[in-house]
Design an enzyme around this catalytic site. Structure first.
Site, short mmCIF file in Angstrom:
data_model
loop_
_atom_site.label_atom_id
_atom_site.label_comp_id
_atom_site.label_asym_id
_atom_site.label_seq_id
_atom_site.Cartn_x
_atom_site.Cartn_y
_atom_site.Cartn_z
N HIS A 164 76.27 -27.49 34.61
CA HIS A 164 76.30 -27.57 36.09
C HIS A 164 75.82 -26.27 36.75
CE1 HIS A 164 79.05 -31.03 35.40
NE2 HIS A 164 79.52 -30.24 34.46
N SER A 169 53.44 -9.68 47.25
CA SER A 169 53.34 -10.34 48.55
C SER A 169 52.45 -9.46 49.43
CB SER A 169 54.73 -10.47 49.17
OG SER A 169 54.63 -10.51 50.57
N LYS A 223 58.15 -7.30 46.88
CA LYS A 223 58.19 -8.60 46.20
C LYS A 223 57.43 -8.62 44.88
CE LYS A 223 59.66 -12.13 47.38
NZ LYS A 223 59.48 -13.08 48.46
N GLU A 252 55.96 -20.97 39.00
CA GLU A 252 56.02 -21.95 40.08
C GLU A 252 54.86 -22.94 40.00
OE1 GLU A 252 56.52 -18.42 42.83
OE2 GLU A 252 57.37 -20.00 44.05
#
Ligand code: ARG
Length: 459
Positions: free
Chosen positions: A157, A278, A284, A291
């Protein structure tokens, strides 16, 4: 002007828009090598059976070799008015060798031709994917060996459950990808039959030898029913469904890398090679490759759905709808292959952050099960009672805001007087992981052994 290949009964050529919707050369040109191989096999067989003269066969093979080198060197001009790869090649063959080119299509149709070409193409893809998944498995198994004893939290979970090892987590994916390879291998076994010689749909009156073309093209045997041979696309569907399951595994893994590399988790560092910055936020470091793997997987499921939709309403045998089998399959296999390569690169460079992983593994009372097991083993308590006692001890620790291993013996004995200081031996995350020696368990010594076994198997 009517089409040169089939325009005998036509007095005018197609409307512009007809040509646009009808042509497949824009995408099926990637079948050129398979189309030429299929034509060579067919021509040789026609020669062997005395259907074509040896001289014609020689000319056809010479011409096809020239077409092949023209395509390889980029000199070949693909023409949309010639519809597809089959007619583009045949027309060029005619330009090169003249009349014998027109004899190549004896006892054959574009229907069995395209079925043959696409099967050969998909077979090559299956072999390529098998190799790529194997490389990913090897990268994972190497990490498993290297990090066999790196402790991390195991989750259920997405809540900390029990300590596991990083190597064990890597090997979980090795197992998944092994099943994927076996599914793809199974699809390959079933698909390796030859449709060539089914002709348009009914077979042919020429005395062809389908065993000969099968041998020549590396097929196990000819397909037994001509209607099935030209109307079947199961081989694409099976490949896409096996690839979909594998892609799902790849996506789960990508999702884990996204979570693990986040500044909240910091479980792993991805290398610069597979991260991006970024343009506005200088701090970043984004896991773009992971992704994109996660996102590209959608195309594979999409292609499977798209092709099942194309096929589900088609009467036997060939319908032009089936030309729509290629683009989604090409796109899906390209995407899957790219995703595999990117994942393999990420895994090779992956660095687990050992201290953070260990710290995270101690959070959330991850050794509570070890405490309960100790109560069963040493004090002879029934597991249900041990579960209850442990729950009470977790509540005490939670109130004091400490881990189970930080409780004092007195704290423990207040809940269960028979507990001794021996209990502390099982409460560390290292002891917990090391004790999981059951077959398939996470103990570092199991993981090291399994990693070695996999590396040997993967070669
Ligand atoms: N380009 C076609 C395809 O991909 C080849 C087969 C055409 N057959 C026909 N009867 N029009 O399906």
């Amino acid at each position: 002007m009517a089409n040169k290949m089939w325009g005998g009964r036509f007095s005018s050529g197609p409307a512009q828009i007809m040509e646009e919707i009808n042509a497949s050369i824009g995408f099926d040109q990637r079948l050129h090598a398979q189309d030429i191989a299929g034509s060579k096999a067919h021509a040789k067989m026609l020669g062997a059976k005395g259907i074509l003269t040896k001289a014609d066969v020689k000319e056809i093979i010479r011409g096809l070799n020239q077409v092949q080198s023209e395509i390889a060197s980029g000199d070949f001009k693909f023409s949309r008015s010639l519809e597809d790869i089959h007619m583009n090649i045949e027309q060029r063959l005619k330009d090169i060798i003249g009349e014998p080119a027109g004899r190549l299509h004896t006892g054959r149709s574009r229907n069995d031709q395209v079925a043959t070409d696409f099967r050969l193409y998909i077979r090559d893809c299956l072999d390529m994917l098998d190799g790529q998944i194997g490389s990913l498995q090897k990268a994972l198994a190497k990490n498993a060996e290297k990090y066999a004893d790196v402790i991390m939290p195991g989750f259920t979970h997405l809540q900390t459950a029990q300590p596991v090892t990083f190597g064990h987590h890597m090997l979980a994916y090795v197992e998944m990808f092994a099943r994927d390879r076996s599914r793809l291998a199974d699809a390959r076994k079933r698909m390796n039959e030859n449709p060539l010689g089914a002709a348009a749909l009914a077979g042919t009156s020429f005395p062809i030898d389908r065993y000969m073309t099968s041998r020549e093209l590396g097929f196990d045997r000819p397909m037994r029913n001509s209607l099935d041979a030209v109307s079947d696309r199961d081989f694409v569907l099976e490949t896409l469904s096996a690839a979909s399951i594998s892609a799902m595994h790849l996506s789960r893994m990508a999702e884990e890398l996204v979570i693990w590399s986040s500044s909240q988790f910091k479980f792993v560092s991805l290398s610069d090679k597979f991260s991006t910055g970024s343009s506005i936020m200088p701090q970043k470091r984004n896991p773009d490759a992971a992704e994109l793997v996660r996102a590209k997987i959608g195309r594979i499921f999409g292609a499977l759905t798209s092709l099942t939709m194309v096929m589900k309403g088609l009467p036997l045998a060939y319908s032009k709808d089936m030309q729509e089998d290629k683009e989604p399959a090409f796109d899906a296999i390209d995407s899957y292959s790219l995703a595999l390569a990117a994942m393999t690169g990420m895994v090779k460079d992956l660095k687990p952050n050992k201290d953070i992983l260990r710290q995270a593994a101690t959070n959330g009372f991850s050794t509570a099960t070890d405490l309960a097991d100790w109560l069963v083993r040493v004090l002879g308590m029934p597991f249900r009672d041990a579960h209850h006692v442990t729950g009470s001890l977790v509540a005490v620790a939670e109130k004091k805001n400490v881990d189970l291993s930080d409780l004092s013996l007195e704290d423990m004995q207040k809940v269960e007087p028979n507990i001794t200081k021996e209990v502390f031996k099982v409460l560390t995350v290292e002891a917990s992981a090391a004790s999981r020696t059951s077959l398939g368990g996470t103990a570092p010594k199991n993981v090291a052994r399994e990693a070695k076994r996999w590396l040997k198997k993967l070669g």
